[in-house]
Design an enzyme around this catalytic site. Structure first.
Site, mmCIF file in Angstrom:
data_model
loop_
_atom_site.group_PDB
_atom_site.id
_atom_site.type_symbol
_atom_site.label_atom_id
_atom_site.label_comp_id
_atom_site.label_asym_id
_atom_site.label_seq_id
_atom_site.Cartn_x
_atom_site.Cartn_y
_atom_site.Cartn_z
ATOM 1 N N CYS A 1 0.751 -0.772 0.230
ATOM 2 C CA CYS A 1 0.319 0.236 0.231
ATOM 3 C C CYS A 1 1.286 1.582 0.157
ATOM 4 O O CYS A 1 1.871 1.701 0.926
ATOM 5 C CB CYS A 1 -0.615 0.360 1.315
ATOM 6 N N HIS B 1 -4.028 -3.569 -11.039
ATOM 7 C CA HIS B 1 -4.217 -2.057 -11.227
ATOM 8 C C HIS B 1 -5.631 -2.180 -12.607
ATOM 9 O O HIS B 1 -4.261 -3.008 -13.652
ATOM 10 C CB HIS B 1 -3.348 -1.025 -11.296
ATOM 11 N N GLU C 1 -11.087 1.024 -4.804
ATOM 12 C CA GLU C 1 -9.841 0.279 -4.497
ATOM 13 C C GLU C 1 -10.532 -1.193 -3.884
ATOM 14 O O GLU C 1 -11.789 -1.551 -3.286
ATOM 15 C CB GLU C 1 -9.294 0.352 -3.323
ATOM 16 N N GLY D 1 -2.393 3.472 -7.389
ATOM 17 C CA GLY D 1 -2.847 2.856 -8.113
ATOM 18 C C GLY D 1 -2.609 4.443 -9.281
ATOM 19 O O GLY D 1 -2.957 4.586 -10.344
#
Length: 280
Positions: free
Chosen positions: A75, A153, A202, A214
């Site tokens: 993250c 993604h 997300e 992202g």
């Protein structure tokens, strides 16, 4: 007994941070969901459990758990927050953080934190998607780009990101059969060669104010499409990140990290097993 925690955020993408370097601490999926609940828990997009670094290659190892209780590789925004904690703790300007997606270098840049998110993975099997395909043009409506930078993604370039129903579109794409591990979904409008407006759904969380990985994936996708330069400002719902895809193939993310508050919870709300080791 109680266990301390920190509530932190990067551009409104918020986290519960536990320090398990001295006291072993595991968080089950059910406990993560309860802690992340914004009505009955502390509330967060992601939970981060800091463990000791292993083998001397990293200062700490971190486990990231999304609000739905699923472990995720990394993250970006939470990594900046943990780096900021380590800067304050050690007095250093550079730290190394082991995550499920590898060891990430982070350094202080004035009041900002920069993180080397590594090289993006662009092959279909690395995203991953369910079948061999060109990741520059994934076989979905509206022609998204596939990128993995710690997490999968799907990046859509749209005329007006502000006008989209991100919840409806994002939730459908996240669970499309094309993505065996589900996916994060970005909707981006290119404003100029060095500025992109981006909104995000997300994986396992929903709409968030920002997503570091992202933003990185979006810049990589834009460069691959020939839409921007290799360095750009990403304007997210919660603020701005500067993303650069360097010539050495590494993606650098720069942005703020903030402490919201500190608190304590009763220890029966989390388990006492050791956190899962992050991959080196």
């Amino acid at each position: 007994m109680t266990i301390p925690f920190r509530k932190m955020h990067g551009l409104g993408n918020d986290f519960i941070v536990f320090d398990a370097r001295k006291r072993s601490l595991g968080v089950t999926a059910a406990q993560a969901r309860a802690l992340a609940d914004r009505h009955t828990g502390i509330g967060a997009d992601t939970i981060a459990v800091i463990g000791p670094g292993e083998g001397g290659q990293a200062d700490v190892a971190v486990r990231f758990i999304s609000a739905d209780g699923e472990d995720v590789g990394t993250c970006g925004n939470a990594t900046r927050c943990i780096a900021a904690l380590l800067f304050a703790e050690t007095g250093r300007d550079h730290v190394r953080i082991a995550t499920g997606a590898g060891i990430l270098d982070a350094w202080r840049l004035g009041d900002q934190v920069a993180v080397d998110m590594g090289a993006p993975k662009l092959d279909w099997a690395q995203i991953p998607v369910a079948r061999e395909t060109d990741t520059l043009h994934l076989p979905l409506g509206d022609d998204p780009v596939g990128v993995n930078i710690g997490n999968p993604h799907a990046v859509f370039f749209v005329t007006d990101a502000e006008a989209l129903d991100v919840a409806t579109l994002g939730s459908a794409v996240e669970r499309d059969p094309l993505f065996p591990e589900r996916t994060n979904v970005e909707f981006a409008t290119v404003l100029s060669s060095d500025r992109i407006r981006m909104r995000v759904w997300e994986r396992g969380v929903g709409i968030t104010q920002a997503c570091g990985s992202g933003a990185c994936a979006t810049l990589v996708a834009a460069v691959r499409r020939g839409l921007t330069s290799r360095k750009a400002t990403l304007a997210l719902d919660g603020g701005e990140l500067i993303i650069e895809w360097r010539d050495d193939d590494h993606v650098i993310m720069t942005g703020p990290a903030a402490l919201s508050f500190v608190g304590e919870i009763e220890d029966h709300l989390v388990s006492g097993t050791a956190p899962r080791a992050a991959a080196a």
